[in-house]
Design a protein around this motif. Structure first.
Motif, mmCIF file in Angstrom:
data_model
loop_
_atom_site.group_PDB
_atom_site.id
_atom_site.type_symbol
_atom_site.label_atom_id
_atom_site.label_comp_id
_atom_site.label_asym_id
_atom_site.label_seq_id
_atom_site.Cartn_x
_atom_site.Cartn_y
_atom_site.Cartn_z
ATOM 1 N N ASP A 175 -5.454 7.412 5.419
ATOM 2 C CA ASP A 175 -4.735 6.921 4.535
ATOM 3 C C ASP A 175 -5.932 5.395 4.373
ATOM 4 O O ASP A 175 -6.301 5.324 3.732
ATOM 5 C CB ASP A 175 -3.789 7.036 3.967
ATOM 6 N N PHE A 176 -5.590 4.609 5.770
ATOM 7 C CA PHE A 176 -6.112 3.100 6.005
ATOM 8 C C PHE A 176 -6.114 2.798 7.601
ATOM 9 O O PHE A 176 -5.359 3.836 8.121
ATOM 10 C CB PHE A 176 -4.748 2.134 5.468
ATOM 11 N N TRP A 216 -5.419 8.756 -1.775
ATOM 12 C CA TRP A 216 -4.531 8.527 -2.987
ATOM 13 C C TRP A 216 -4.434 8.560 -4.134
ATOM 14 O O TRP A 216 -4.282 8.095 -4.801
ATOM 15 C CB TRP A 216 -4.174 6.516 -2.487
ATOM 16 N N LEU A 250 0.337 -1.100 0.477
ATOM 17 C CA LEU A 250 0.057 0.071 -0.264
ATOM 18 C C LEU A 250 0.736 1.237 -0.134
ATOM 19 O O LEU A 250 0.316 1.876 -1.145
ATOM 20 C CB LEU A 250 -1.274 0.267 1.290
ATOM 21 N N GLN A 251 1.438 1.700 0.791
ATOM 22 C CA GLN A 251 2.572 2.460 0.491
ATOM 23 C C GLN A 251 3.276 2.957 -0.937
ATOM 24 O O GLN A 251 3.238 3.608 -1.025
ATOM 25 C CB GLN A 251 3.581 2.432 1.947
ATOM 26 N N VAL A 300 0.134 5.500 0.765
ATOM 27 C CA VAL A 300 -0.266 5.258 2.078
ATOM 28 C C VAL A 300 0.820 5.938 2.490
ATOM 29 O O VAL A 300 1.608 4.798 2.968
ATOM 30 C CB VAL A 300 -0.534 3.977 2.305
#
Length: 422
Positions: free
Chosen positions: A241-242, A420, A177-178, A183
């Motif tokens: 973000d998450f 994102w 994800l990052q 993220v």
């Protein structure tokens, strides 16, 4: 020869705490030793009525049927004695004591609550029924075996622990994800329970050690909570973000609907309710875009035994096993393997079974089962593959998204998410 009582006949009325699922035909004998005849009784400890609790019983039943159809162990069938723990530590203790004192079982499997498992620990040395724990993650249980082997040697864990559960989730955040979506801002949304304490601490440590991540909020909720809107509103204000979710004792269908309605940020993590193949319908489709941790999955073969187990479970019960079911099936097969390596007259001897379990080297559904000195499994060569992340998609579809070596598809952000850079 023993026969399985049909599943529809084993639904228990409130207040009923025990039932034997296998009716033995002919022969006397005890749980072990003696005249070396009759069934080998195995206790099953479960909170009946919950998906995770039912899966413990279902998997034990499936395993017993297979073991018996293959001729049993030393010519003796497995007989299940099921007792309801009601997800209550006191009831769990009473059920365990009765298994040893009146039911004369040779071993017991089950329990998905760390609190209930802790309650049983101090009764192990007196009752002396080896207990194969198939649903309690807290690492402190294994620590007790290391610190006082003589009193706690009867306990074995047949599952991953709280220290291992966060690994796949946080590696997905940092390694996928990052870099893929940028993220950075993470929120933790977790039930307030014993087993989550270590999980959350490991997640916090991971975020702190990753220079690209920041913990912006951590919200705990009581397992009796029904209105999650205020919590999600606070998370929305934190602008994550998450959101990493952590739940097992609460049915996450309720908060999933409220999450989907407010859309504070994409969410995923470990949510036991989400494992059920009926979860999408229970949430009226709100589960779409969530992902949850699974311990094996029907479409992924971690070992040669994986596909056969999942196909058989689906055919028998019409749904995929919960995490507790997979671990319980493994524990039952390990008991058969361990009894088979013992002398016929040793069945019913707790110390002989403990020694045999300590020498276990069995490849099951999730990997190769061996035990450390603290009676926690090694999962030699299969640890990462057996902790996989599965995403719900629209139209009641699912795909494995992590780790990469077992993935069946790519993670898809919610179509409604505008962060994102979507």
């Amino acid at each position: 020869m023993s026969r399985l009582i049909p599943r529809r006949r084993r639904r228990l009325a409130a207040g009923v705490v025990a039932v034997s699922f296998l009716a033995a035909c002919g022969g006397g004998g005890s749980a072990g030793g003696g005249d070396e005849s009759g069934p080998i009784r195995i206790g099953v400890l479960s909170d009946l009525g919950s998906p995770a609790g039912e899966s413990i019983v279902n998997a034990a039943e499936l395993a017993a049927e297979r073991i018996n159809s293959d001729g049993g162990v030393h010519g003796r069938d497995f007989e299940l004695v099921v007792r309801d723990t009601e997800l209550n530590p006191q009831e769990a203790v009473a059920a365990y004591q009765r298994l040893g004192q009146s039911d004369q079982v040779a071993a017991a499997v089950g329990i998905r609550s760390s609190g209930s498992s802790f309650a049983i620990m101090d009764h192990l040395a007196r009752v002396q029924v080896p207990f194969l724990n198939t649903g309690s993650a807290t690492t402190e249980l294994a620590d007790m075996v290391s610190e006082n082997y003589d009193d706690y040697k009867y306990w074995f864990r047949f599952m991953h622990n709280s220290a291992e559960i966060p690994e796949s989730i946080m590696s997905f955040v940092s390694d996928h994800l990052q870099p893929t979506y940028g993220v950075e801002r993470i929120a933790i949304f977790s039930e307030d329970a014993t087993w989550t304490e270590e999980v959350r601490q490991i997640m916090r440590d991971h975020i702190e050690q990753d220079p690209n991540l920041e913990l912006v909020a951590e919200e705990l909720f009581d397992v009796q909570t029904t209105n999650f809107t205020p919590i999600f509103q606070r998370l929305l204000a934190a602008d994550p973000d998450f959101i990493v979710e952590v739940s097992a004792h609460v049915n996450s269908a309720g908060y999933t609907k409220q999450w989907a309605a407010l859309q504070p940020a994409p969410m995923g993590g470990v949510a036991v309710s989400q494992i059920s193949s009926t979860f999408y319908d229970e949430t009226d489709g709100a589960a779409a875009w969530l992902f949850g941790q699974h311990y094996g999955f029907p479409e992924v073969s971690v070992t040669d035994a994986s596909a056969d187990f999942y196909e058989s479970y689906l055919a028998e019960f019409g749904e995929a096993p919960n995490y507790t079911g997979t671990y319980t099936y493994e524990a039952m097969m390990a008991l058969a393997d361990s009894f088979e390596r013992m002398e016929p007259g040793e069945i019913g001897d707790a110390d002989a079974l403990i020694a045999s379990l300590e020498d276990l080297d069995m490849t099951g559904v999730l990997g190769q089962w061996q035990f450390q000195e603290d009676h926690h499994p090694v999962f030699e060569g299969n640890r990462e593959q057996s902790l996989m992340l599965v995403q719900w998609l629209p139209d009641n579809q699912r795909q494995v998204i992590w780790p990469e070596e077992v993935a069946t598809g790519e993670y898809q952000p919610p179509t409604w998410w505008t962060g994102w850079g979507q």
